[in-house]
Design a protein around this motif. Structure first.
Motif, PDB file in Angstrom:
ATOM      1  N   ARG A 172      -8.778   1.434 -10.659  1.00 18.94           N
ATOM      2  CA  ARG A 172      -7.770   0.846  -9.774  1.00 18.94           C
ATOM      3  C   ARG A 172      -6.535   1.726  -9.619  1.00 18.94           C
ATOM      4  NH1 ARG A 172      -7.829  -5.649 -11.273  1.00 18.94           N
ATOM      5  NH2 ARG A 172     -10.080  -5.976 -10.896  1.00 18.94           N
ATOM      6  N   LYS A 173      -6.639   2.991 -10.038  1.00 18.86           N
ATOM      7  CA  LYS A 173      -5.520   3.934  -9.923  1.00 18.86           C
ATOM      8  C   LYS A 173      -4.247   3.349 -10.533  1.00 18.86           C
ATOM      9  CE  LYS A 173      -7.352   5.922  -5.643  1.00 18.86           C
ATOM     10  NZ  LYS A 173      -7.071   6.255  -4.228  1.00 18.86           N
ATOM     11  N   ARG A 183      -8.956  14.149  -4.091  1.00 17.97           N
ATOM     12  CA  ARG A 183      -7.699  14.358  -3.366  1.00 17.97           C
ATOM     13  C   ARG A 183      -6.765  13.156  -3.522  1.00 17.97           C
ATOM     14  NH1 ARG A 183      -5.679  19.143  -1.231  1.00 17.97           N
ATOM     15  NH2 ARG A 183      -3.996  18.653   0.197  1.00 17.97           N
ATOM     16  N   SER A 184      -7.332  11.960  -3.462  1.00 13.78           N
ATOM     17  CA  SER A 184      -6.506  10.747  -3.514  1.00 13.78           C
ATOM     18  C   SER A 184      -6.032  10.412  -4.918  1.00 13.78           C
ATOM     19  CB  SER A 184      -7.286   9.559  -2.943  1.00 13.78           C
ATOM     20  OG  SER A 184      -8.410   9.261  -3.763  1.00 13.78           O
TER      21      SER A 184
END
Length: 279
Positions: A115-116, A153-154
């Protein structure tokens, strides 16, 4: 008999799993110093030798690695033995740089939580051309991945530079070249803070090149290693004046070469210019 079966079954399972399960060595093993000072050339040699080795959590080589273990091994092998062992602490050391300013050897830190959550849980080493080398996971081991993939990248949190700046000794060994005016406006853009990420990689075939120098005899091997370390190919061709030309490429089209020209002028030679073989 059933009573004894149920009593001893957990014991047997415990013995089985303790004997056949994965074994982790939690002791930090400092690698043998192979290079007395850190450099791009030394790091490149170290990284190339680790490709394909397995991923094992809590290992820092030389036979297997986890992500921060690979970083620890490579940099400690270059006599940087005071570096932290785990990624969240490694992210606190060195000069912070932006993604667009990445250079060979810079560290890229990621949040790979589902969930970053903002945690730093993974690290890789930038190797040029928008790619980084890392101990990915148990299935893939040590490999090279692309920052262009949305997953990576994210999830970039920050980047750090540990390698010291090296003097640009390569171009000084070349005879100064007279630059050629390029009609395309894109090739004349002034670059105040050029970055080391090639906008387009060199191709296997093509007639277009970027000339970065001229020399007699053979070019400095350290200079050639610098070109390779940034993800480019090169070749040398004889010139009419007896000098050899050092060319970065090939590129499929002039437009492809023009996109890389500002980076080549920054990294290799301010007077680098586009050249088509046969002209």
């Amino acid at each position: 008999m059933k009573k004894y079966y149920f009593i001893f079954l957990p014991v047997l399972l415990l013995l089985f799993t303790s004997g056949c399960g994965p074994k982790y060595d939690y002791t930090i093993h400092k690698p043998k110093v192979k290079y007395q000072a850190p450099s791009r050339e030394a790091l490149s040699k170290l990284l190339n030798k680790q490709l394909g080795k397995p991923y094992i959590w809590a290992e820092e080589g030389p036979d297997a690695f986890d992500c921060s273990g690979l970083v620890y091994y490579c940099y400690a092998s270059m006599n940087m033995q005071q570096i932290p062992r785990v990624s969240r602490n490694q992210a606190k050391v060195g000069k912070e740089v932006s993604v667009k300013d990445l250079r060979y050897g810079d560290l890229i830190f990621f949040d790979t939580t589902p969930r970053k959550t903002g945690q730093i849980t993974h690290v890789g080493i930038y190797v040029g051309d928008g790619k980084f080398q890392h101990a990915a996971n148990e299935k893939e081991g040590v490999k090279i991945s692309s920052l262009s993939k949305p997953y990576y990248r994210s999830r970039i949190k920050l980047c750090r530079r540990w390698l010291p700046e090296e003097p640009a000794s390569g171009p000084a060994a070349f005879k100064p070249l007279k630059p050629i005016r390029i009609a395309s406006a894109g090739t004349k853009t002034k670059c105040k803070s050029c970055f080391s990420v090639p906008q387009k990689v060199t191709a296997k075939h093509g007639d277009w090149f970027i000339q970065v120098g001229a020399f007699r005899g053979t070019p400095d091997p350290k200079w050639l290693a610098h070109i390779r370390a940034l993800g480019y190919d090169y070749r040398s061709t004889p010139g009419p004046d007896g000098m050899k030309r050092l060319l970065v490429g090939p590129f499929v089209s002039r437009e492809d070469a023009a996109q890389v020209l500002p980076n080549a002028q920054h990294e290799f030679n301010p007077k680098a210019f586009i050249k088509k073989l046969g002209t």
